[in-house]
Enzyme design. Sequence first.
Site: not given
Length: 449
Positions: A166, A126
């Site tokens: 995201d 991430k």
Amino acid sequence: MNAYLSRVIGEVKTKYANEPEFVQTVEEVLTSLEPVIEKHPEYENADLLGRMVEPERMFTFRVCWMADDGSWHTNTGWRCQFNGAIGPYKGGLRFQKDVNPSIIKFLGFEQTFKNSLTGLPIGGGKGGADFDPAGKSDAEIMRFCQSYMQALYRYIGPDIDVPAGDMGVGAREIGYLYGEYRRLKGTFENGVLTGKGLSYGGSRIRPEATGYGAVYYLENVLKHENEVIADKTIACAGFGNVTWGICKKAAELGAKVVTLSGPDGYIYDPDGVTTPEKINYLLEMRSSGRNRVQDYSEKFGVEFFPKEKPWGVKVDICMPSAMQNDVHLEHAEKIVKAGVKYYIEVANMPTTNEALKFLMDSDGVIVAPSKAVNAGGVATSALEMAQNSERLVWSEEQVDAQLRQIMNTIYAMSVEAAEKYGLGYNLVAGANIAGFQRVADAMMAQGVF
Ligand code: 2IT
């Protein structure tokens, strides 16, 4: 509690006391692994859990960019390569002003289990930046993305680490990021990023995949109760890409999303966000950069509740699809009081641990966890990687059929894993256990490092 498990949780709590989101997810996930850890004493000798809660590596970097007025600004970027045991690190980039190492790490940890659940060869990663895209011009976004990629490009690649979107990172940002990667590397390695536009290697259905996948998962849950999705009412939060996909698929199947939310409050549309005009308006609201859901109420003449959340509205199904820790204990209590039967998490960790426990302990409420429900997004990213490495483009039907199959399998694996360890019908623990098992097997097989 199992002594090894409680020691690892205790160490994380002490060591990362200033990273509350990360501690929260570690505690939630590890606690539910207890029956597995009890059965596998060999994990302690190899310190499997201690290694699993420590990212393999994490980068922090400076991102400088020039505003349209010529002034220079500096942000912080991060990329966390959490676990690569089952495939290249894979996970989104979040551009949001309050992003910090705790948020990136919690998302990376969740991503590791989620990606494992998809059954596809992707590890967990991430990244992001504390950059606020609100109100930025297109040129500013482009310069920011170019600068971000200048800092990151040496550390990623189609077989190394594959970022995606995201919050704050959609097709436009991925385009600018990929352009800069291609320019720096001088190769057309488009498998380095997913969520790309169709013209340069994107996958059909990727924009819809997270929302569609969530609805496919929901259908499995409903089937277990001998119910169908048609005519169900759904409370969603957020109005971003994921909520848009849910609205689209729910409408197609005869259900209706009746709430949307934003930082300014929530709207209640009793007729549902079901027409193409309303569904497309979500895209408009997002691209306007205003970050207000009140615009929907003004456009379609429905009620707007300033500064409130939609938790407590009478619906069949709640699908929190906005952000982490959106649902606290007080909201969970309202949800149960409103007689909601299905609590289907969609955003990553949308529920505090306290609220999650309350919902799971409430009679007649079925809880499904985000790492399973929203896994269709990253699964379709893995399908995009497969298309890129084959230099092929699959049809919408091909991708959608695989997505549906993957969601059905995730559901079935979760049910089976919980049953195997005597936990009954527990979708939350089942997802954690099933996700854990594959990563654990790979780590045990590859030796200690
Ligand atoms: O939370 C997620 O799974 C994502 N943001 C998507 C990650 C991806 O690699 O598609």
